[in-house]
Design an enzyme around this catalytic site. Structure first.
Site, PDB file in Angstrom:
ATOM      1  N   THR A  80      22.250 -30.595  -1.192  1.00 41.85           N
ATOM      2  CA  THR A  80      23.704 -30.739  -1.035  1.00 41.85           C
ATOM      3  C   THR A  80      24.026 -31.575   0.189  1.00 41.85           C
ATOM      4  O   THR A  80      24.877 -32.469   0.142  1.00 41.85           O
ATOM      5  CB  THR A  80      24.349 -29.348  -0.897  1.00 41.85           C
ATOM      6  OG1 THR A  80      24.045 -28.593  -2.065  1.00 41.85           O
ATOM      7  CG2 THR A  80      25.854 -29.450  -0.736  1.00 41.85           C
TER       8      THR A  80
ATOM      9  N   HIS B 198      28.368 -42.048  34.508  1.00 38.72           N
ATOM     10  CA  HIS B 198      29.820 -42.222  34.527  1.00 38.72           C
ATOM     11  C   HIS B 198      30.168 -43.592  33.972  1.00 38.72           C
ATOM     12  O   HIS B 198      29.450 -44.547  34.264  1.00 38.72           O
ATOM     13  CB  HIS B 198      30.315 -42.111  35.971  1.00 38.72           C
ATOM     14  CG  HIS B 198      31.798 -42.298  36.102  1.00 38.72           C
ATOM     15  ND1 HIS B 198      32.686 -41.331  35.684  1.00 38.72           N
ATOM     16  CD2 HIS B 198      32.523 -43.337  36.563  1.00 38.72           C
ATOM     17  CE1 HIS B 198      33.918 -41.774  35.894  1.00 38.72           C
ATOM     18  NE2 HIS B 198      33.846 -42.985  36.440  1.00 38.72           N
TER      19      HIS B 198
ATOM     20  N   TYR C 150      35.644 -24.783   6.852  1.00 43.20           N
ATOM     21  CA  TYR C 150      34.927 -26.018   7.205  1.00 43.20           C
ATOM     22  C   TYR C 150      35.307 -27.170   6.270  1.00 43.20           C
ATOM     23  O   TYR C 150      35.748 -28.223   6.699  1.00 43.20           O
ATOM     24  CB  TYR C 150      33.422 -25.809   7.027  1.00 43.20           C
ATOM     25  CG  TYR C 150      32.675 -25.188   8.168  1.00 43.20           C
ATOM     26  CD1 TYR C 150      32.215 -25.970   9.217  1.00 43.20           C
ATOM     27  CD2 TYR C 150      32.374 -23.836   8.180  1.00 43.20           C
ATOM     28  CE1 TYR C 150      31.476 -25.413  10.249  1.00 43.20           C
ATOM     29  CE2 TYR C 150      31.632 -23.272   9.211  1.00 43.20           C
ATOM     30  CZ  TYR C 150      31.189 -24.070  10.234  1.00 43.20           C
ATOM     31  OH  TYR C 150      30.460 -23.525  11.256  1.00 43.20           O
ATOM     32  N   ILE C 151      35.041 -26.951   4.970  1.00 38.02           N
ATOM     33  CA  ILE C 151      35.219 -28.053   4.031  1.00 38.02           C
ATOM     34  C   ILE C 151      36.692 -28.405   3.907  1.00 38.02           C
ATOM     35  O   ILE C 151      37.078 -29.577   3.945  1.00 38.02           O
ATOM     36  CB  ILE C 151      34.609 -27.676   2.658  1.00 38.02           C
ATOM     37  CG1 ILE C 151      33.094 -27.537   2.791  1.00 38.02           C
ATOM     38  CG2 ILE C 151      34.991 -28.699   1.584  1.00 38.02           C
ATOM     39  CD1 ILE C 151      32.387 -27.002   1.550  1.00 38.02           C
TER      40      ILE C 151
ATOM     41  N   VAL D  69      36.458 -22.198  -0.834  1.00 41.27           N
ATOM     42  CA  VAL D  69      36.650 -20.832  -0.324  1.00 41.27           C
ATOM     43  C   VAL D  69      35.310 -20.175   0.005  1.00 41.27           C
ATOM     44  O   VAL D  69      35.188 -18.960   0.012  1.00 41.27           O
ATOM     45  CB  VAL D  69      37.449 -19.965  -1.333  1.00 41.27           C
ATOM     46  CG1 VAL D  69      38.860 -20.482  -1.496  1.00 41.27           C
ATOM     47  CG2 VAL D  69      36.740 -19.909  -2.692  1.00 41.27           C
TER      48      VAL D  69
HETATM   49  P1  NAD Z   1      34.366 -21.410   4.787  1.00 36.91           P
HETATM   50  O1  NAD Z   1      33.818 -20.040   4.781  1.00 36.91           O
HETATM   51  O2  NAD Z   1      34.182 -22.268   5.983  1.00 36.91           O
HETATM   52  O3  NAD Z   1      35.946 -21.352   4.539  1.00 36.91           O
HETATM   53  C1  NAD Z   1      36.510 -20.717   3.438  1.00 36.91           C
HETATM   54  C2  NAD Z   1      37.971 -20.514   3.738  1.00 36.91           C
HETATM   55  O4  NAD Z   1      38.622 -20.104   2.542  1.00 36.91           O
HETATM   56  C3  NAD Z   1      38.239 -19.442   4.773  1.00 36.91           C
HETATM   57  O5  NAD Z   1      39.152 -19.948   5.707  1.00 36.91           O
HETATM   58  C4  NAD Z   1      38.836 -18.291   3.950  1.00 36.91           C
HETATM   59  O6  NAD Z   1      39.738 -17.506   4.682  1.00 36.91           O
HETATM   60  C5  NAD Z   1      39.534 -19.060   2.829  1.00 36.91           C
HETATM   61  N1  NAD Z   1      39.734 -18.339   1.575  1.00 36.91           N
HETATM   62  C6  NAD Z   1      38.878 -17.487   0.950  1.00 36.91           C
HETATM   63  N2  NAD Z   1      39.404 -17.083  -0.232  1.00 36.91           N
HETATM   64  C7  NAD Z   1      40.609 -17.716  -0.371  1.00 36.91           C
HETATM   65  C8  NAD Z   1      41.611 -17.734  -1.372  1.00 36.91           C
HETATM   66  N3  NAD Z   1      41.483 -17.015  -2.491  1.00 36.91           N
HETATM   67  N4  NAD Z   1      42.713 -18.497  -1.197  1.00 36.91           N
HETATM   68  C9  NAD Z   1      42.854 -19.233  -0.046  1.00 36.91           C
HETATM   69  N5  NAD Z   1      41.929 -19.243   0.937  1.00 36.91           N
HETATM   70  C10 NAD Z   1      40.814 -18.511   0.772  1.00 36.91           C
HETATM   71  O7  NAD Z   1      33.787 -22.107   3.457  1.00 36.91           O
HETATM   72  P2  NAD Z   1      33.777 -23.621   2.972  1.00 36.91           P
HETATM   73  O8  NAD Z   1      34.775 -24.432   3.710  1.00 36.91           O
HETATM   74  O9  NAD Z   1      33.837 -23.548   1.493  1.00 36.91           O
HETATM   75  O10 NAD Z   1      32.342 -24.106   3.402  1.00 36.91           O
HETATM   76  C11 NAD Z   1      31.183 -23.491   2.848  1.00 36.91           C
HETATM   77  C12 NAD Z   1      30.022 -23.559   3.798  1.00 36.91           C
HETATM   78  O11 NAD Z   1      29.601 -24.902   3.941  1.00 36.91           O
HETATM   79  C13 NAD Z   1      30.343 -23.078   5.177  1.00 36.91           C
HETATM   80  O12 NAD Z   1      30.040 -21.723   5.289  1.00 36.91           O
HETATM   81  C14 NAD Z   1      29.438 -23.883   6.032  1.00 36.91           C
HETATM   82  O13 NAD Z   1      28.264 -23.145   6.214  1.00 36.91           O
HETATM   83  C15 NAD Z   1      29.109 -25.106   5.237  1.00 36.91           C
HETATM   84  N6  NAD Z   1      29.733 -26.305   5.804  1.00 36.91           N
HETATM   85  C16 NAD Z   1      29.468 -26.639   7.096  1.00 36.91           C
HETATM   86  C17 NAD Z   1      30.030 -27.750   7.646  1.00 36.91           C
HETATM   87  C18 NAD Z   1      29.705 -28.121   9.055  1.00 36.91           C
HETATM   88  O14 NAD Z   1      28.731 -27.592   9.587  1.00 36.91           O
HETATM   89  N7  NAD Z   1      30.484 -28.969   9.727  1.00 36.91           N
HETATM   90  C19 NAD Z   1      30.902 -28.535   6.915  1.00 36.91           C
HETATM   91  C20 NAD Z   1      31.171 -28.175   5.607  1.00 36.91           C
HETATM   92  C21 NAD Z   1      30.572 -27.051   5.068  1.00 36.91           C
END
Ligand code: NAD
Length: 472
Positions: A40, A448, A182-183, A275
């Site tokens: 991924t 710097h 995150y996403i 989510v």
């Molecule tokens: P996440 O856990 O970061 O965020 C999910 C969000 O969805 C949370 O804020 C939660 O409260 C919300 N949510 C849950 N159910 C919901 C609903 N029914 N309606 C509305 N909001 C809801 O998950 P993600 O953004 O899907 O990312 C998945 C994983 O991918 C992350 O855990 C992370 O490990 C990885 N990721 C990392 C990075 C990075 O390191 N920069 C970037 C992208 C993804």
């Protein structure tokens, strides 16, 4: 029957690093993936998203160059941008293939399924044949997949996961994003900078719930400046096509006890659902070996990645949080060394970063976590508004915060929100992992003018010897 010392199932950053390290340690290794090598992260996540985020940042910077006398109309050829992004991915995946070969790893495209303690079957996608392979050790690195919300199938056209959003052929006029994690936040910010009208529907009351308010507020403020709308405390419950080819999304209050049912609707061209992710622990025949999994399906392991079955290891997202590529790679190297009979140290401190505007970076303990663990923390902080380099780069949002043990001065953690936070977090990770003190960092001369000076200045502040700020 084909034989291998180590069978690695899954070729993402956890799996391919396991394979390379095991190859370096003299083991014969077969790495199997049902899709392209790189998983991924390389194909549908970290790399293509950062390619687009970076380009969107450039567009935004040029469009907002007025203060600096830069006045330009920017025209983005999205076709060209996405094919360039695909080229970046291709280059990296080819590179990983080469690295595997150079380390003696045999890559097989196919689906591997364990059939008993020391044998697996590989469905070869090229020939359609099924081969048996015998192994001494197997490593499960099958990753995770996006969670589907009820009623929001990723098979339906306007409902996208991150992969679908990164593969879009045009920038949507209106984008609805369900989940402000995150996403959700990284891709919303990117699409907003490329001209989309974005609404984020988030269950909780602020974005990025894994981070504290002092880190997320600057991100939320900037997102709002970019035109993002937030619907906090809301969940998406349904969607339908409208006559004009758009989608009408229904959202409701997440907590009906608030007395407001809060049912609202919004229109969009596409709906990104982000989510969270769930482990892929149901495709590789784990039941054949009775491997222990927790109630969410994550494979249980010890600190070296060993599962309840002695010669079977699991690394990366399938083995649980944090689901971060760099954690998977580090865990893969540890597992390979354990398999080879070495005595590796378990995976150490794991930084986490978010590629929003501004970026967030965090590593080790926060102030409150330090207190919970019985430390008396001392805090060093340096705001970017006092950094010459930040101002010269036309930004002054955010700060670097260091959390240290008041008694010994040892740096326990750090949190950054601001320019290049993702890069700057590396220095704090080094300090935490190696047990460096505030004095160690403060007495290390930083070039710097650089943003990295902010880490040194935060250490000065933690020692109560701030140079470029007043007393805390
Ligand atoms: P996440 O856990 O970061 O965020 C999910 C969000 O969805 C949370 O804020 C939660 O409260 C919300 N949510 C849950 N159910 C919901 C609903 N029914 N309606 C509305 N909001 C809801 O998950 P993600 O953004 O899907 O990312 C998945 C994983 O991918 C992350 O855990 C992370 O490990 C990885 N990721 C990392 C990075 C990075 O390191 N920069 C970037 C992208 C993804």
């Amino acid at each position: 029957m084909e034989e291998t010392d180590v069978l690695v199932i899954g070729g993402g950053p956890a799996g391919y690093v396991t394979a390379i390290r095991a190859g370096q340690l003299g083991r014969s290794v077969t790495l199997v993936d049902r899709s392209d090598i790189g998983g991924t992260c390389l194909n549908h996540g970290c790399i293509p998203s950062k390619a687009l985020i970076d380009a969107a940042d450039d567009v935004h910077t040029i469009r907002n160059g007025g203060d600096r006398g830069i006045d330009a109309d920017v025209d983005v050829d999205f076709d060209q941008l996405t094919s360039w992004k695909d080229g970046v991915v291709r280059r990296l995946t080819k590179g990983v293939e080469k690295l595997c070969r150079a380390n003696g790893v045999t890559f097989r495209e196919g689906t591997a399924r364990l059939v008993d303690e020391h044998r697996a079957e590989i469905d070869d996608h090229g020939t359609g044949a099924t081969d048996a392979i015998a192994f001494d050790h197997a490593v499960l690195a099958t990753g995770s997949r996006p969670i589907e919300l009820p009623g929001f199938s990723f098979d339906d056209d306007p409902v996208l996961n991150a992969k679908g959003a990164l593969d879009l052929e045009t920038v949507p006029d209106e984008l609805a994003v369900v989940g402000g994690g995150y996403i959700g936040m990284e891709l919303s910010t990117m699409f907003a900078k490329l001209g989309a009208d974005v609404t984020v529907v988030e269950l909780l009351e602020s974005p990025l719930p894994r981070y504290s308010d002092d880190l997320t507020q600057p991100v939320q403020r900037q997102a709002e400046k970019l035109g993002l709308s937030f619907r906090f405390g809301q969940v998406a419950t349904d969607w339908e096509r409208t006559g004009d080819g758009k989608v009408r999304l229904t959202t409701e209050a997440a907590d009906p006890d608030t007395g407001e049912d809060g049912a609202e609707s919004l229109t969009a061209d596409e709906v990104l659902v982000a989510v969270g992710r769930e482990p892929v622990s149901d495709t590789a025949g784990l039941d054949a070996l009775d491997v222990e999994r927790d109630e969410d399906g994550f494979v249980e392991t010890d600190e070296f990645g060993r599962t309840s079955v002695d010669h079977l290891f699991a690394v990366g997202d399938v083995a649980g949080e944090p689901m971060l590529a760099h954690e998977g790679s580090a865990a893969g190297a540890v597992a390979a060394e354990a398999i080879a009979g070495e005595a590796p140290d378990p995976v150490g401190t794991i930084p986490s970063v978010v590629f929003t505007d501004p970026e967030i970076g965090s590593v080790g303990l926060t102030e409150s976590q330090a207190r919970e663990r019985g430390y008396e923390p001392t805090i060093g902080e340096f705001p970017f508004r006092a950094s010459g380099r930040a101002l010269a780069a036309n930004t002054r949002t955010g700060s670097v915060k260091l959390v240290a043990d008041a008694e010994s001065g040892a740096i326990l953690g750090g949190q950054i929100v601001g320019p290049e936070a993702s890069e700057l977090t590396g220095e704090i990770a080094l300090a935490v992992e190696q047990g460096l003190t505030l004095s160690d960092v403060a007495s290390t001369v930083h070039a710097h003018p650089t943003l990295a000076e902010a880490v040194m200045e935060a250490a000065h502040s933690g020692l109560d010897q701030p140079i470029h700020t007043f007393n805390r």
